[in-house]
Design a protein around this motif. Sequence first.
Motif, PDB file in Angstrom:
ATOM      1  N   TRP A  73       0.866  -1.184   0.000  1.00  0.00           N
ATOM      2  CA  TRP A  73       0.000   0.000   0.000  1.00  0.00           C
ATOM      3  C   TRP A  73       0.897   1.226   0.000  1.00  0.00           C
ATOM      4  O   TRP A  73       1.901   1.287   0.715  1.00  0.00           O
ATOM      5  CB  TRP A  73      -0.885   0.022   1.245  1.00  0.00           C
ATOM      6  CG  TRP A  73      -1.536   1.356   1.517  1.00  0.00           C
ATOM      7  CD1 TRP A  73      -2.714   1.819   1.005  1.00  0.00           C
ATOM      8  CD2 TRP A  73      -1.043   2.410   2.376  1.00  0.00           C
ATOM      9  NE1 TRP A  73      -2.980   3.083   1.478  1.00  0.00           N
ATOM     10  CE2 TRP A  73      -1.982   3.472   2.315  1.00  0.00           C
ATOM     11  CE3 TRP A  73       0.091   2.549   3.165  1.00  0.00           C
ATOM     12  CZ2 TRP A  73      -1.805   4.653   3.035  1.00  0.00           C
ATOM     13  CZ3 TRP A  73       0.283   3.732   3.879  1.00  0.00           C
ATOM     14  CH2 TRP A  73      -0.668   4.764   3.813  1.00  0.00           C
ATOM     15  N   TYR A  74       0.561   2.199  -0.856  1.00  0.00           N
ATOM     16  CA  TYR A  74       1.282   3.463  -0.779  1.00  0.00           C
ATOM     17  C   TYR A  74       0.318   4.622  -1.006  1.00  0.00           C
ATOM     18  O   TYR A  74      -0.670   4.507  -1.729  1.00  0.00           O
ATOM     19  CB  TYR A  74       2.464   3.516  -1.749  1.00  0.00           C
ATOM     20  CG  TYR A  74       2.131   3.522  -3.220  1.00  0.00           C
ATOM     21  CD1 TYR A  74       1.953   4.718  -3.915  1.00  0.00           C
ATOM     22  CD2 TYR A  74       2.037   2.334  -3.935  1.00  0.00           C
ATOM     23  CE1 TYR A  74       1.683   4.733  -5.276  1.00  0.00           C
ATOM     24  CE2 TYR A  74       1.772   2.335  -5.302  1.00  0.00           C
ATOM     25  CZ  TYR A  74       1.599   3.535  -5.967  1.00  0.00           C
ATOM     26  OH  TYR A  74       1.320   3.544  -7.308  1.00  0.00           O
ATOM     27  N   ARG A  75       0.624   5.741  -0.366  1.00  0.00           N
ATOM     28  CA  ARG A  75      -0.202   6.952  -0.443  1.00  0.00           C
ATOM     29  C   ARG A  75       0.655   8.102  -0.971  1.00  0.00           C
ATOM     30  O   ARG A  75       1.759   8.354  -0.478  1.00  0.00           O
ATOM     31  CB  ARG A  75      -0.775   7.303   0.926  1.00  0.00           C
ATOM     32  CG  ARG A  75      -1.504   8.645   0.978  1.00  0.00           C
ATOM     33  CD  ARG A  75      -2.147   8.863   2.326  1.00  0.00           C
ATOM     34  NE  ARG A  75      -3.298   7.975   2.510  1.00  0.00           N
ATOM     35  CZ  ARG A  75      -3.983   7.867   3.650  1.00  0.00           C
ATOM     36  NH1 ARG A  75      -3.619   8.583   4.714  1.00  0.00           N
ATOM     37  NH2 ARG A  75      -5.012   7.053   3.731  1.00  0.00           N
TER      38      ARG A  75
ATOM     39  N   LYS B   5       0.810  12.194  -1.399  1.00  0.00           N
ATOM     40  CA  LYS B   5       0.256  13.374  -0.751  1.00  0.00           C
ATOM     41  C   LYS B   5       0.961  14.628  -1.269  1.00  0.00           C
ATOM     42  O   LYS B   5       2.018  14.544  -1.892  1.00  0.00           O
ATOM     43  CB  LYS B   5       0.439  13.273   0.767  1.00  0.00           C
ATOM     44  CG  LYS B   5      -0.193  12.049   1.405  1.00  0.00           C
ATOM     45  CD  LYS B   5      -0.084  12.090   2.921  1.00  0.00           C
ATOM     46  CE  LYS B   5       1.369  12.062   3.374  1.00  0.00           C
ATOM     47  NZ  LYS B   5       1.477  12.057   4.860  1.00  0.00           N
TER      48      LYS B   5
ATOM     49  N   LYS C  46      -5.172  13.521  -1.651  1.00  0.00           N
ATOM     50  CA  LYS C  46      -4.308  12.345  -1.491  1.00  0.00           C
ATOM     51  C   LYS C  46      -4.802  11.256  -2.432  1.00  0.00           C
ATOM     52  O   LYS C  46      -5.945  11.293  -2.914  1.00  0.00           O
ATOM     53  CB  LYS C  46      -4.330  11.832  -0.045  1.00  0.00           C
ATOM     54  CG  LYS C  46      -5.687  11.363   0.429  1.00  0.00           C
ATOM     55  CD  LYS C  46      -5.636  10.870   1.844  1.00  0.00           C
ATOM     56  CE  LYS C  46      -7.015  10.509   2.402  1.00  0.00           C
ATOM     57  NZ  LYS C  46      -7.689   9.437   1.659  1.00  0.00           N
ATOM     58  N   GLN C  47      -3.922  10.286  -2.689  1.00  0.00           N
ATOM     59  CA  GLN C  47      -4.303   9.134  -3.496  1.00  0.00           C
ATOM     60  C   GLN C  47      -3.739   7.875  -2.857  1.00  0.00           C
ATOM     61  O   GLN C  47      -2.530   7.767  -2.623  1.00  0.00           O
ATOM     62  CB  GLN C  47      -3.801   9.243  -4.943  1.00  0.00           C
ATOM     63  CG  GLN C  47      -4.253   8.086  -5.822  1.00  0.00           C
ATOM     64  CD  GLN C  47      -3.695   8.146  -7.230  1.00  0.00           C
ATOM     65  OE1 GLN C  47      -2.612   8.690  -7.454  1.00  0.00           O
ATOM     66  NE2 GLN C  47      -4.418   7.581  -8.184  1.00  0.00           N
ATOM     67  N   ASP C  48      -4.604   6.895  -2.578  1.00  0.00           N
ATOM     68  CA  ASP C  48      -4.193   5.597  -2.062  1.00  0.00           C
ATOM     69  C   ASP C  48      -4.092   4.593  -3.212  1.00  0.00           C
ATOM     70  O   ASP C  48      -4.903   4.602  -4.139  1.00  0.00           O
ATOM     71  CB  ASP C  48      -5.184   5.072  -1.027  1.00  0.00           C
ATOM     72  CG  ASP C  48      -5.120   5.854   0.277  1.00  0.00           C
ATOM     73  OD1 ASP C  48      -4.053   6.431   0.563  1.00  0.00           O
ATOM     74  OD2 ASP C  48      -6.126   5.899   1.001  1.00  0.00           O
ATOM     75  N   ASN C  49      -3.105   3.721  -3.129  1.00  0.00           N
ATOM     76  CA  ASN C  49      -2.860   2.723  -4.170  1.00  0.00           C
ATOM     77  C   ASN C  49      -2.502   1.395  -3.504  1.00  0.00           C
ATOM     78  O   ASN C  49      -1.825   1.370  -2.466  1.00  0.00           O
ATOM     79  CB  ASN C  49      -1.717   3.162  -5.079  1.00  0.00           C
ATOM     80  CG  ASN C  49      -1.927   4.562  -5.635  1.00  0.00           C
ATOM     81  OD1 ASN C  49      -2.531   4.749  -6.669  1.00  0.00           O
ATOM     82  ND2 ASN C  49      -1.412   5.574  -4.917  1.00  0.00           N
ATOM     83  N   ASN C  50      -2.920   0.294  -4.107  1.00  0.00           N
ATOM     84  CA  ASN C  50      -2.675  -1.029  -3.545  1.00  0.00           C
ATOM     85  C   ASN C  50      -2.190  -1.980  -4.635  1.00  0.00           C
ATOM     86  O   ASN C  50      -2.666  -1.928  -5.776  1.00  0.00           O
ATOM     87  CB  ASN C  50      -3.943  -1.604  -2.918  1.00  0.00           C
ATOM     88  CG  ASN C  50      -4.365  -0.850  -1.677  1.00  0.00           C
ATOM     89  OD1 ASN C  50      -3.922  -1.143  -0.570  1.00  0.00           O
ATOM     90  ND2 ASN C  50      -5.236   0.151  -1.846  1.00  0.00           N
TER      91      ASN C  50
ATOM     92  N   ASP D 284      -6.545   4.180  -6.604  1.00  0.00           N
ATOM     93  CA  ASP D 284      -7.778   4.815  -6.149  1.00  0.00           C
ATOM     94  C   ASP D 284      -7.908   6.209  -6.753  1.00  0.00           C
ATOM     95  O   ASP D 284      -6.930   6.812  -7.218  1.00  0.00           O
ATOM     96  CB  ASP D 284      -7.795   4.927  -4.623  1.00  0.00           C
ATOM     97  CG  ASP D 284      -7.999   3.573  -3.959  1.00  0.00           C
ATOM     98  OD1 ASP D 284      -8.172   2.570  -4.680  1.00  0.00           O
ATOM     99  OD2 ASP D 284      -7.974   3.517  -2.713  1.00  0.00           O
TER     100      ASP D 284
END
Length: 486
Positions: free
Chosen positions: A349-351, A353, A384-388, A420
């Motif tokens: 998981w990375y965000r 910002k 922000k953007q979350d990615n998996n 995301d």
Amino acid sequence: MLSNAAHAAQPTTAAEGPQKSAGDNQSRPNPTVSNNALNNFINADAPFSYDFSLGDHPSNIQFYGIIDIARTSINHSLPENYELPNNFYPYSGAKRTARTTSRTEWVNGGLQASRLGIKGEVGKLQLWQRDFKLMYQFEAGFNPLDMKLHDAAQTLADNSGTNANSSVSADSSLNGEFFARQAWVGIDGGSLGRVSYGTQYNPFFEITNPYDPNSKADTFSPLGESGTIGGGGGISENSRMKNSLKYGNTYNVEGVGKINYAGMYQFGNTAGTSEGYGYTGQLGFENSLFGVQFAFNRFDNAVKAGSAAAGNPAANDTISAALYNTEATLLALKWTPNKEIKFTGGWEWYRLKPSSDRTIKYNTLFDQTVFGGVATSALQPGFKQDNNVYYIGASYDFSQRIPALAGLTASVGYYDTRFDAIDGPTISTNSEGKIDTWTMIADYRFNKRLDTYVAYTNNHFSGDKYPRASTYHDVNSVGAGMRFKF
């Protein structure tokens, strides 16, 4: 292990054949000596490793390298770019342009990017009544097809301005520096652990290699193709941490396994040395049956390079620079129920910002001119953007069950990458997308030095991030190659 010099000093035995006169040796070569040298080279763990003494200190130096070349076909791609570590890039997708077509070319690094390196140690350094070792490693990445250093920043400059979409391009942690892959020195204190400083792998990079079902194949595995997910925790440039200090250690629990841990800090905001600053940590446990590794990253003002101002002639031969703050975690698992099969998988998981500083002046970056002379935050405050990334797969060693197939291994892996929507005061749905990747590799190892392989990967793109009108939704590649290690 005897050094090469020590091997050469060994006397010839009767079993090696009749003795020759001095005249015989001068008139024709001794095939037995040549065969022994070849066998030593093929079977040695490190054929170019040399032991010597530096004063009273036992020392070692080793020269090593990998040359990996493959013939690869891809159904949708811009022209290949030999300055990238992977000359085709199926995981990045393909835009619908006049230059995008099916292609078959020789490429570097089907399984591993080619490299040359030197490493060694100086032992028995006394301090506090303990023995320490000085250690060092310097490694350069290059393309044996044109003998140039890997330089991703140059590929971005080649695609800026009116040259947009002229060839494959990407950002990377390899940007033309001679020892860009690794360049560090350290002190090993045995049970006290090791401290090192320089350009070093991010723990994310080190974990994803043995825990990738397809061993981080540079042209066929997403974890090998993309430093963003295969080492950088969201930013490819962070796969290798420049100007970084690292401490690591391994603790043996008798009869149970090994516990490993490490921590790193990158000193940043020095243009041309390291862009952005951050820290990482790693904790893991492994034994013959089971393994688990956990790591986290945090970087501030991390720089992501890109091509500049498509269509603007003033931007030709320049690059752009975007700033991010990032957070990331990685959990990887492996299970080896017997000698022939290994299951591996993981979740990252990375965000992304907004950066801590809205702008930072960079006239040049990676020896390239920055268009406008400034790096700017890629996200506005509050967004922000979350990615998996999820992956799972297995590898199989045929030699354990079928001796006639000794040297043959096969692996298969599935990778699910999810981007995301950028979230904040408003939601940007055109940033939301998904990549489903299947990769299969069969590798045959002739000996310690040489192996050959065939590989296939399919990448399916979906979501608003990849509109069908402007991008191809299925990009696949198949290839066969040879890898030589020394």
